[in-house]
Design an enzyme around this catalytic site. Structure first.
Site, PDB file in Angstrom:
ATOM      1  CD  GLU A  71      41.701  36.244  39.751  1.00 56.91           C
ATOM      2  OE1 GLU A  71      41.850  37.359  39.214  1.00 56.91           O
ATOM      3  OE2 GLU A  71      41.878  36.041  40.957  1.00 56.91           O
ATOM      4  CE  LYS A 127      26.957  43.442  56.428  1.00 58.57           C
ATOM      5  NZ  LYS A 127      26.880  42.031  56.308  1.00 58.57           N
ATOM      6  CD1 TRP A 163      27.909  45.969  53.824  1.00 58.00           C
ATOM      7  CD2 TRP A 163      27.229  45.300  51.798  1.00 58.00           C
ATOM      8  NE1 TRP A 163      28.113  44.619  53.746  1.00 58.00           N
ATOM      9  CE2 TRP A 163      27.705  44.181  52.517  1.00 58.00           C
ATOM     10  CE3 TRP A 163      26.767  45.118  50.507  1.00 58.00           C
ATOM     11  CZ2 TRP A 163      27.719  42.901  51.978  1.00 58.00           C
ATOM     12  CZ3 TRP A 163      26.772  43.846  49.968  1.00 58.00           C
ATOM     13  CH2 TRP A 163      27.248  42.748  50.698  1.00 58.00           C
ATOM     14  CB  THR A 204      46.300  37.355  41.829  1.00 57.04           C
ATOM     15  OG1 THR A 204      46.868  36.628  42.920  1.00 57.04           O
ATOM     16  CG2 THR A 204      45.370  36.445  41.056  1.00 57.04           C
TER      17      THR A 204
HETATM   18  P1  AMP Z   1      43.723  42.587  39.222  1.00 54.61           P
HETATM   19  O1  AMP Z   1      43.600  41.119  39.239  1.00 54.61           O
HETATM   20  O2  AMP Z   1      44.950  43.098  39.886  1.00 54.61           O
HETATM   21  O3  AMP Z   1      43.575  43.123  37.851  1.00 54.61           O
HETATM   22  O4  AMP Z   1      42.508  43.174  40.089  1.00 54.61           O
HETATM   23  C1  AMP Z   1      41.183  42.885  39.789  1.00 54.61           C
HETATM   24  C2  AMP Z   1      40.278  43.744  40.628  1.00 54.61           C
HETATM   25  O5  AMP Z   1      40.397  45.125  40.268  1.00 54.61           O
HETATM   26  C3  AMP Z   1      38.807  43.455  40.451  1.00 54.61           C
HETATM   27  O6  AMP Z   1      38.380  42.335  41.163  1.00 54.61           O
HETATM   28  C4  AMP Z   1      38.183  44.741  40.956  1.00 54.61           C
HETATM   29  O7  AMP Z   1      38.085  44.758  42.349  1.00 54.61           O
HETATM   30  C5  AMP Z   1      39.168  45.790  40.520  1.00 54.61           C
HETATM   31  N1  AMP Z   1      38.670  46.445  39.309  1.00 54.61           N
HETATM   32  C6  AMP Z   1      39.033  46.237  38.051  1.00 54.61           C
HETATM   33  N2  AMP Z   1      38.380  47.054  37.204  1.00 54.61           N
HETATM   34  C7  AMP Z   1      37.535  47.798  37.960  1.00 54.61           C
HETATM   35  C8  AMP Z   1      36.572  48.823  37.691  1.00 54.61           C
HETATM   36  N3  AMP Z   1      36.356  49.286  36.461  1.00 54.61           N
HETATM   37  N4  AMP Z   1      35.891  49.334  38.739  1.00 54.61           N
HETATM   38  C9  AMP Z   1      36.112  48.906  39.995  1.00 54.61           C
HETATM   39  N5  AMP Z   1      37.014  47.957  40.312  1.00 54.61           N
HETATM   40  C10 AMP Z   1      37.714  47.415  39.317  1.00 54.61           C
END
Ligand code: AMP
Length: 539
Positions: A327, A432, A437, A181
């Protein structure tokens, strides 16, 4: 009662065999400083077989981690094929991590071999003395720097080998690829994809109900191959016969606009930050030609409404939003307007994160784990499960991330009766205010619709009366100006009054994470260090 079906394991090697035969002449195009290099699926597959033979001769065994430190290019794809198909584990290293994080994940994954692009040798050299597990480094492209000590030249290595390596029959549940990640809080955590999860995820990406990659497509792969396997597109390409354009380090708006005109992709994958830059560059380019594209896939962060509208209104181009995480392999949800929905409602669907693709289940829960209504109003945390969703992290316990077999995503929002997910925030980014929110995502998306605003990021800052209030960090377009009062008035016409930020700051650029998303952690730190020039309006 047993079924009568054959029990064939789902292996990446089958995807590759399928692609190299049925789509033998399809092209992989790598953009280089000297022009475009072309190779067919067949050629790439045969070179991957030679690479596997060479790696075996070097001592790579089943389960060994072979890392890549590379741009999106043909050689990287060869490693994508050779390493998992021979039974080893491909570990795609993020070239934009800080050296300490990079060294940490190499040590944590116990990588033994690394394949590196010559242009990235100096970056890898910064951690060479901190990664004792690494025995062998293979360099793609000429390198006379000597910065990495003894290395092996990629072409020389595979030159000595014949194609025809026989991919072994493996357990479909065995590890194929690993990706960490991006680690916005704490150390990055490793997710390990199996052959089976990769296979099923690739199939899902060919569904017309998701991104529908197929033989008619040519995909410009802007999302890095170290960001969740380029969203799985490299494997889907061989499964579906989709051609790939690999942009390497040419990732700014201008070269991308040129690539689209000259190499004529039908679809392209990237984070919203990239698409914002492409829009900027397109406006400056008299010869812009997006006519080859059927859609742009944007994911990894919320896609601002104004961006979807701009591509539609200026270029007649559909944006598809995807939602996923490292993930989740990552494709978990896609926002396509349902059949029969009114054209004027099209955008209302596209601004949402999407509906889960078949195979993935979603629910929202409150802090105690109670499952909440799918009414489009009740706000909770998204939880996800399915055969390409991780059930744990590599080598670390993180029980808080899982509940009864569901992955807790850390994304907050609503789920409606049609199944559409709307993300209002990450748990760590929520604001918050007086117990209620405020959605930073919504404020940002609305602010970016202002013509003078290039980017806007909103973070929570402490407030005596309300505990937290939003601080709006704005990047203006070159040559444009706007006062906080004007920007606030623009928002006032579009969001609830109590959401309106009192605190404003103008910055040169929003800091970005290693995968190109807004890095609010850095903004928060800058605020707390007093590094931001904050203007406070009266409420
Ligand atoms: P990563 O593991 O770096 O791909 O990050 C995943 C995170 O990216 C998710 O938990 C979201 O918070 C954010 N994310 C991915 N796609 C979207 C989307 N279409 N809209 C809002 N947040 C997103």
């Amino acid at each position: 009662m047993q079924s009568t079906m054959q029990d064939a394991p789902l292996l990446i090697s089958d995807i590759i065999r399928h692609g190299e035969w049925l789509y033998a002449d399809k092209k992989i195009m790598t953009v280089t400083p000297d022009g475009v290099e072309y190779a067919t699926f067949y050629e790439v597959s045969k070179r991957a077989e030679r690479l596997a033979a060479a790696l075996e001769a070097l001592g790579v065994k089943r389960g060994d981690r072979v890392a890549t430190f590379m741009w999106n290019n043909q050689t990287h794809l060869e490693a994508y094929i050779a390493v998992p198909c021979m039974g080893a584990v491909l570990h795609t290293l993020n070239i934009r991590l800080f050296p300490e994080q990079l060294a940490y994940i190499i040590r944590h994954a116990e990588d033994k071999f690394i394949i590196v692009d010559n242009s990235l040798v100096p970056l890898l050299a910064k951690v060479r003395d901190q990664i004792p597990s690494v025995k062998t480094i293979i360099v793609h492209g000429p390198d006379e720097t000597g910065l990495l000590g003894d290395t092996i030249d990629y072409e020389t290595l595979i030159e000595d080998q014949e194609p025809g390596y026989e991919w072994p029959v493996l357990d479909e549940r065995s590890a194929a690829i690993m990706c960490y990640t991006s680690g916005t809080t704490g150390n990055p955590k490793g997710v390990v994809y199996s052959h089976r999860s990769t296979w099923l995820h690739s199939m899902a990406s060919t569904s017309a109900n998701s991104i529908g990659l197929c033989e008619k497509d040519r995909c410009l792969l802007i999302v890095p191959m170290f960001h969740v396997n380029a969203w799985g597109a490299a494997y889907t390409a061989f499964l579906a016969g989709t051609e790939l354009i690999m942009p390497q380090m040419f990732l700014q708006g201008e070269p991308i606009v040129k690539m689209i005109r000259e190499l004529r992709p039908t679809i392209s994958l990237g984070v919203p930050t990239i698409w914002n830059d492409v829009l900027r560059a397109a406006q400056l380019d008299d010869e812009v030609d997006f006519s080859s594209l059927r859609a742009l896939l944007a994911g990894g962060a919320a896609v601002p409404r104004v961006m979807i509208e701009a591509f539609r209104d200026k270029y007649g181009l559909d944006m598809i939003q995807g939602w996923g995480m490292t993930e989740t392999s990552p494709l978990a949800a896609v926002s396509l307007p349902p059949a029969g929905s009114a054209p004027e409602r099209d955008i209302e669907y596209r601004v949402k994160a999407g509906r889960v693709v078949a195979g993935v289940e979603v629910r929202i829960t409150d802090e105690d784990g109670t499952v909440l209504e799918r009414d489009g109003v009740t706000v909770g945390e998204f939880e996800i499960r399915g055969p390409w969703i991780t059930g744990s992290y590599f080598g670390v316990e993180d029980d808080e991330k899982f509940r009864d077999g569901w992955l807790r995503t850390g994304d907050i929002g609503t789920l409606d009766q049609e199944g559409f997910m709307v993300i209002s925030d990450r748990t760590k980014d929520v604001i918050k205010s007086g117990g209620e929110w405020i959605s930073s995502v919504e404020l940002e998306s609305t602010m970016m619709a202002h013509p003078a605003v290039f980017e806007a990021a909103v973070i929570a800052v402490p407030d005596e009366k309300w505990q937290e209030r939003p601080l709006c960090c704005v990047v203006l377009r070159p040559g444009e100006s706007a006062t906080p009062e004007e920007l606030r008035a623009f928002l006032a016409a579009r969001v609830a009054k109590w959401w309106l930020p009192e605190r404003w700051t103008f910055i040169d650029a929003v800091p970005k994470t290693s995968v190109g998303k807004f890095d609010k952690k850095v903004l928060r730190a800058q605020y707390h260090e007093g590094e931001l020039d904050v203007i406070e309006l009266r409420p």
